[in-house]
Each structure stands twice: as structure tokens, then as C-alpha cells.
Design a protein around this motif. Structure first.
Motif, short mmCIF file in Angstrom:
data_model
loop_
_atom_site.label_atom_id
_atom_site.label_comp_id
_atom_site.label_asym_id
_atom_site.label_seq_id
_atom_site.Cartn_x
_atom_site.Cartn_y
_atom_site.Cartn_z
N UNK A 183 43.33 30.52 29.96
CA UNK A 183 43.52 30.86 31.34
C UNK A 183 44.89 31.29 31.85
N UNK A 184 45.87 30.86 31.20
CA UNK A 184 47.17 31.37 31.76
C UNK A 184 47.38 33.11 31.13
N UNK A 185 46.74 33.20 30.08
CA UNK A 185 46.81 34.69 29.62
C UNK A 185 46.07 35.63 30.60
N UNK A 186 44.73 34.83 31.13
CA UNK A 186 44.26 35.83 31.75
C UNK A 186 44.73 36.10 33.31
N UNK A 187 45.32 35.10 33.84
CA UNK A 187 46.26 35.31 35.04
C UNK A 187 47.35 36.31 34.76
N UNK A 188 48.03 36.29 33.65
CA UNK A 188 48.98 37.21 33.52
C UNK A 188 48.39 38.74 33.10
N UNK A 189 47.21 38.79 32.81
CA UNK A 189 46.68 40.12 32.45
C UNK A 189 46.35 40.74 33.74
N UNK A 190 45.66 39.81 34.78
CA UNK A 190 45.40 40.39 35.98
C UNK A 190 46.59 40.74 36.84
N UNK A 191 47.65 40.02 36.71
CA UNK A 191 48.99 40.42 37.48
C UNK A 191 49.00 41.68 36.76
N UNK A 221 49.53 45.24 38.90
CA UNK A 221 50.70 46.15 39.06
C UNK A 221 50.49 47.49 38.34
N UNK A 222 49.72 47.65 37.57
CA UNK A 222 49.55 49.11 37.19
C UNK A 222 48.76 50.04 37.96
N UNK A 223 48.02 49.21 38.91
CA UNK A 223 47.02 50.25 39.74
C UNK A 223 47.99 50.80 40.81
N UNK A 224 49.33 50.65 41.04
CA UNK A 224 50.10 51.18 41.79
C UNK A 224 51.52 51.74 41.25
N UNK A 275 44.72 34.28 41.19
CA UNK A 275 45.78 34.88 40.00
C UNK A 275 46.90 35.77 40.55
N UNK A 276 46.16 36.34 41.44
CA UNK A 276 47.21 37.60 42.04
C UNK A 276 46.79 37.87 43.53
N UNK A 277 47.68 38.18 44.60
CA UNK A 277 47.20 38.79 45.65
C UNK A 277 48.64 39.18 46.36
N UNK A 278 48.31 40.33 47.26
CA UNK A 278 49.20 41.10 47.66
C UNK A 278 48.64 41.64 49.25
N UNK A 279 49.55 41.36 50.23
CA UNK A 279 49.26 41.51 51.57
C UNK A 279 50.12 42.85 52.24
N UNK A 281 43.25 40.95 46.42
CA UNK A 281 42.90 39.50 45.72
C UNK A 281 42.17 39.59 44.34
N UNK A 282 42.87 38.77 43.39
CA UNK A 282 42.07 38.74 42.30
C UNK A 282 42.10 37.39 41.66
N UNK A 283 41.22 36.77 41.22
CA UNK A 283 41.00 35.36 40.71
C UNK A 283 40.24 35.26 39.69
N UNK A 284 40.01 34.02 38.75
CA UNK A 284 38.97 34.01 37.74
C UNK A 284 38.13 32.84 38.29
N UNK A 285 36.95 32.91 37.90
CA UNK A 285 35.97 31.78 38.17
C UNK A 285 34.95 31.78 37.06
#
Length: 346
Positions: A166-174, A178-181, A284-288, A295-299
Motif C-alpha cells: 500500500x505504501x509503495x503504491x501511494x508513493x508510485x502514484x505521487x 508529479x511526472x505528468x507536469x 494517495x495524491x491530490x492537487x487543486x 485526485x488519485x487513490x487506491x481501492x
């Protein structure tokens, strides 16, 4: 006189029968305890040895075996809960028991060696995980992505690391967000299809994974996007507001709509709060920002990535989902789609 002798004889016989019965119960309990140890049912073994002790109080063998079985049971329970120090204390007690069974002492040593190995693996993994966090803090996203891919492989090959998923997935999403921009370099291959290649110097030493993409343009709401060439297109909605592309694991949906249709005076914060409130899991990540949000999350083992663009009259949105354990493959795809998505809402 004869009657007295008869009475004494009866008493003696009764005592002998009771002793024999007690010895039978003791031996039966000891035998069943040993049988339970053979199949490593330490809890049941301890119960049988306790029964043997009740039949023959103070018996050295029953006492020793009961103590060993109890300590082995405690050690296994602590190990399953990853309470390694407690488990090792119990195992040391088993191994150091003066009158204990040699087979149990051998099993205790094997388990202790396994725990030491697990401790070494988790300590090394935690060190690498801390390095990834440091790289993210320093905004070294490409290098962080490489390290995360190695961590994911470690998790897949070592069950003891499963709790880190779970922790690695959250870091991966972050990192992906970040790489998208930030990082991807868009290039053209010989056939004219777009490819994504990292501009990391270290990546140039490795075989670069490439993805071929097609273009999609929405005539009604004016946005466009790139999507992986191998995806199937779902039947478009009759109102022409968007499209979905998918395979067995990955799906991207992009669509548009009109703002201020539900309530007058809607803002991007209206949509942002509505989305945040609808997410069942931990984000896991959000930016406004003033005109878009992510918004990104895991479920349930799935990663969800949603990006929304707000305009005075219309909005654009795309959503991506894929298995968390396929982050290595679909993280770069998500990065590319987000980087190349061209919204019309402004």
C-alpha cells in the motif's frame, strides 16, 4: 481376622487399579501430545501435556514438553504479527530448555533463522523506501520511479514485504502525478507515432520501454487526448460527450459536460469537493488549482487517477484505472496521457 485381611486386599487391589488407570491416562496424553508436535499443532500439544501433568504432578518430561510447546505457540503467534523480538525470546527459551525435545529445539532454531532473514530483508527494504521518499522530496522523480520499480519487484518475490504494498503504491502514484507536469520527453518514432522516453541520464543506459499512441478528438466539447494503440474503444455514447478505451487491465475514459447546469454559480471547488466526498478509500495524491485538479487513490487493489478541467461554460475530465500491482507498466502510460491531454475548458 479373615474379614480384615479381605478388606485390606480389596484396598490394595483398588489402589493398584487406580494407579494403573492414572498411568494409562498420563501415557495417553503424552502420546497424543507428541503426535500433535509432529504435525506442529503446538497449541493442542500443550493441552495434552497439561493433562499429563495433572495425572502425574511434577513429572519432568511433561513439564518440559508443556513449556516448549507453549513457547513455540507463542513464538508462531508473535511471528505472524511481525513481533520479531518477542518471537525470538520465546524461541530462545525452547532452544535453551535443559530437558526439552531435540526436535523442537531444531524447529525453534530454523524459525529463528527465518526471522533473522526476514528482519534483514525488511531493514534493507525500509532503507530503500526511505531513499525513495527522500528523492521525491528532492523532486528527483525519474530516479524515484526507477527505485519504486525495484521495490515493487522485491514485494512480488518476498511475501514478508507484502504489508509494504500500500505504501509503495501511494508513493508510485505521487511520482506518476508529479511526472505528468514535469519529466516526460515526447519524441516521434520512425513511423510517426509518439513515444515516451525518460530524459533521465541513468535511463539512457537501459533499454527504454516505449508506447505507441493514437489520437482522439471530441467534436462536441473540443478536447483531445492520446491513448495506447492496443486499447479497444467502447461504444460511444449517443450524445457524443466522450469515449472510453480499455483492455483487460487498463481503462481510460474522457468526456466533457456543461457547467452551471445543476446550480448557478458553480465553481471548480464545487466539483472538487463533490469528488473528494465520493472517494471511499484513502487519497494517495491530490492537487487543486484555479482551473483544474487531480485526485488519485487506491481501492480494492485498483489505482484510480482523475483529472478535471473547469471552464465558465464547459468542463473536461479524464479518468484512468488499473491494477496497483501493474504500476510499473501503466504508471508511464498515465503520465503520458495526462501530459498530452488538451482540454478545451478555460
Amino acid at each position: 481376622m479373615k474379614s480384615t485381611i479381605k478388606i485390606l486386599a480389596l484396598i490394595i487391589v483398588s489402589l493398584l487399579l487406580l494407579a494403573s488407570c492414572s498411568n494409562d491416562k498420563y501415557q495417553n496424553a503424552m502420546d497424543k501430545g507428541i503426535e500433535s508436535l509432529i504435525v506442529k499443532d503446538y497449541h493442542q500439544a500443550a493441552i495434552y501435556f497439561e493433562i499429563a501433568l495433572k495425572e502425574k504432578a511434577g513429572d519432568e518430561d511433561a513439564s518440559s514438553y508443556f513449556d516448549q510447546a507453549t513457547q513455540m505457540k507463542n513464538a508462531l503467534s508473535a511471528y505472524e504479527q511481525k513481533q520479531y523480538d518477542s518471537a525470538i525470546d520465546s524461541l530462545n527459551t525452547v532452544m535453551n530448555h535443559r530437558n526439552g525435545l531435540k526436535t523442537l529445539q531444531s524447529e525453534a532454531k530454523s524459525l529463528r533463522d527465518l526471522i533473522h532473514s526476514d528482519q534483514s530483508i525488511t531493514a534493507s527494504f525500509q532503507k530503500d523506501l526511505d531513499l525513495v521518499k527522500s528523492l521525491i522530496t528532492k523532486e528527483s522523480y525519474n530516479l524515484a520511479e526507477e527505485k519504486i520499480q525495484l521495490l515493487q519487484k522485491d514485494i512480488e518475490t518476498n511475501k514478508v514485504l507484502a504489508d509494504y504494498q500500500s505504501e509503495v503504491t501511494k508513493l508510485s502514484v505521487q511520482v506518476t502525478v508529479a511526472l505528468t507536469t514535469n519529466e516526460p520527453v515526447l519524441q516521434q518514432n520512425e513511423t510517426g507515432n509518439n513515444e515516451v522516453k525518460s530524459n533521465s541520464k541513468k535511463n539512457k543506459k537501459k533499454k527504454t520501454e516505449t508506447f505507441k499512441y493514437r489520437s482522439y478528438e471530441n467534436d462536441r466539447f473540443g478536447f483531445s487526448m492520446q491513448y495506447p494503440e492496443g486499447l479497444k474503444m467502447d461504444t460511444p455514447p449517443t450524445n457524443g460527450d466522450g469515449a472510453s478505451f480499455y483492455n483487460a487491465e487498463f481503462e481510460v475514459t474522457a468526456y466533457g459536460g456543461h457547467t452551471n447546469t445543476v446550480n448557478e454559480g458553480e465553481s471548480i471547488e464545487t466539483y472538487y469537493q463533490e469528488e473528494i466526498n465520493s472517494i471511499p478509500g484513502q487519497i494517495a495524491y491530490q492537487k487543486f488549482t484555479d482551473d483544474w485538479y487531480v485526485v488519485s487513490y487506491e481501492e480494492n487493489g485498483q489505482i484510480f487517477y482523475n483529472q478535471f478541467f473547469f471552464g465558465q461554460e464547459i468542463f473536461n475530465k479524464f479518468s484512468i484505472s488499473y491494477p496497483a500491482n501493474r504500476q510499473d507498466q501503466y504508471g508511464p502510460v498515465t503520465t503520458y496521457i495526462a501530459k498530452t491531454f488538451a482540454p478545451s475548458a478555460q
